[in-house]
Design a protein around this motif. Structure first.
Motif, mmCIF file in Angstrom:
data_model
loop_
_atom_site.group_PDB
_atom_site.id
_atom_site.type_symbol
_atom_site.label_atom_id
_atom_site.label_comp_id
_atom_site.label_asym_id
_atom_site.label_seq_id
_atom_site.Cartn_x
_atom_site.Cartn_y
_atom_site.Cartn_z
ATOM 1 N N UNK A 1 -10.536 -23.010 28.661
ATOM 2 C CA UNK A 1 -11.306 -21.596 29.498
ATOM 3 C C UNK A 1 -12.828 -22.051 30.123
ATOM 4 N N UNK A 2 -13.767 -22.914 29.311
ATOM 5 C CA UNK A 2 -14.935 -23.144 29.713
ATOM 6 C C UNK A 2 -15.507 -24.491 29.067
ATOM 7 N N UNK A 3 -15.166 -25.308 29.740
ATOM 8 C CA UNK A 3 -15.781 -26.679 29.342
ATOM 9 C C UNK A 3 -17.388 -27.152 29.237
ATOM 10 N N UNK A 4 -17.857 -25.887 29.445
ATOM 11 C CA UNK A 4 -19.640 -26.021 29.312
ATOM 12 C C UNK A 4 -19.960 -25.741 28.053
ATOM 13 N N UNK A 5 -19.106 -25.056 27.256
ATOM 14 C CA UNK A 5 -19.660 -24.619 26.135
ATOM 15 C C UNK A 5 -19.077 -25.453 24.935
ATOM 16 N N UNK A 6 -20.020 -26.149 24.069
ATOM 17 C CA UNK A 6 -19.352 -27.086 23.133
ATOM 18 C C UNK A 6 -19.515 -26.379 21.774
ATOM 19 N N UNK A 7 -18.319 -26.875 21.041
ATOM 20 C CA UNK A 7 -18.215 -26.536 19.673
ATOM 21 C C UNK A 7 -18.752 -27.605 18.639
ATOM 22 N N UNK A 8 -19.551 -27.197 17.701
ATOM 23 C CA UNK A 8 -20.274 -28.060 16.470
ATOM 24 C C UNK A 8 -19.639 -27.608 15.249
ATOM 25 N N UNK A 9 -19.023 -28.351 14.624
ATOM 26 C CA UNK A 9 -18.385 -28.412 13.066
ATOM 27 C C UNK A 9 -19.466 -28.701 12.022
ATOM 28 N N UNK A 10 -19.762 -27.873 11.285
ATOM 29 C CA UNK A 10 -20.800 -28.230 9.954
ATOM 30 C C UNK A 10 -19.923 -28.052 8.759
ATOM 31 N N UNK A 11 -20.175 -28.781 7.916
ATOM 32 C CA UNK A 11 -19.718 -28.548 6.512
ATOM 33 C C UNK A 11 -20.806 -28.179 5.548
ATOM 34 N N UNK A 12 -20.265 -26.806 4.678
ATOM 35 C CA UNK A 12 -21.359 -26.302 3.837
ATOM 36 C C UNK A 12 -21.615 -27.606 2.791
ATOM 37 N N UNK A 13 -22.676 -27.339 2.145
ATOM 38 C CA UNK A 13 -22.791 -27.995 0.928
ATOM 39 C C UNK A 13 -21.756 -28.136 -0.029
ATOM 40 N N UNK A 14 -21.388 -29.164 -0.784
ATOM 41 C CA UNK A 14 -20.133 -29.340 -1.481
ATOM 42 C C UNK A 14 -20.061 -28.205 -2.559
ATOM 43 N N UNK B 1 -25.248 -20.907 3.956
ATOM 44 C CA UNK B 1 -25.435 -22.373 4.095
ATOM 45 C C UNK B 1 -25.138 -22.878 5.578
ATOM 46 N N UNK B 2 -24.062 -22.551 6.201
ATOM 47 C CA UNK B 2 -23.806 -22.723 7.374
ATOM 48 C C UNK B 2 -25.025 -22.450 8.548
ATOM 49 N N UNK B 3 -25.276 -20.895 8.247
ATOM 50 C CA UNK B 3 -26.177 -20.536 9.089
ATOM 51 C C UNK B 3 -27.469 -21.226 8.907
ATOM 52 N N UNK B 4 -27.830 -21.752 7.634
ATOM 53 C CA UNK B 4 -29.277 -22.293 7.605
ATOM 54 C C UNK B 4 -29.085 -23.489 8.271
ATOM 55 N N UNK B 5 -27.957 -24.426 8.242
ATOM 56 C CA UNK B 5 -27.771 -25.985 8.794
ATOM 57 C C UNK B 5 -27.699 -25.462 10.277
ATOM 58 N N UNK B 6 -27.064 -24.361 10.917
ATOM 59 C CA UNK B 6 -26.963 -24.099 12.105
ATOM 60 C C UNK B 6 -28.581 -23.932 12.540
#
Length: 164
Positions: free
Chosen positions: A113-126, A19-24
């Motif tokens: 270590x590298x502030x050019x790489x962002x992190x995105x948090x995704x929540x799976x479907x309930x 589900x996370x892969x699909x959202x990403x």
């Protein structure tokens, strides 16, 4: 081209992961699934089997979403893996508040270590938020039905691995 990296052990890949892969895939043009070798965790499935399971599930998702998905085993720092695959974004799945504390620390270290790489948090479907590979393996070991938590091929692989 927007490249994302979704890292994990994927031991085994669950419906929460897919589900996370699909959202990403909606956020990037190319998604790299980084499979952590992580010998310290003592995975049930060897790396080759985890890669095979993830590739099989991702082939389906790639066809559905039109996103290029590739699998990349890694044993170095996550931020170095992001550099290796050209990722501008690290994708992390959150299940609960407990996950956030660890992830918050990880983001801070990665940004140092590298502030050019962002992190995105995704929540799976309930319906997938409570699924954890560790719990899936425990249920399977105790002869429980994990078919609600993993794809049919992964369910069969678990049964075979555990001699069920």
């Amino acid at each position: 081209m927007r490249v994302g990296l979704y890292p994990g052990t994927f031991d085994p890949i669950t419906l929460g992961h897919t589900d996370i892969i699909k959202r990403a895939c909606a956020l990037v043009d190319r998604l790299v699934i980084g499979i952590a070798i992580n010998r310290d965790k003592g995975p049930l499935f060897p790396l080759e089997e985890r890669v095979s399971m993830v590739e099989a599930e991702c082939a389906i998702l790639s066809a559905e979403t039109g996103c290029e998905i590739v699998v990349h085993p890694f044993e170095n720092l996550l931020i170095d893996c992001a550099h290796d695959v050209g990722a501008q974004v690290i994708v992390r799945g959150l299940r609960a508040v407990a996950d956030f504390e660890y992830e918050y620390q990880m983001v801070g270290m990665n940004r140092a270590m590298d502030d050019t790489v962002e992190t995105v948090f995704l929540m799976a479907e309930a319906r997938y938020q409570a699924i954890a590979s560790k719990l899936v393996k425990e249920i399977a070991r105790l002869d429980g039905d994990v078919s609600k938590f993993v794809a049919p091929s992964v369910n069969e692989a678990l049964k075979e691995k555990l001699g069920k």
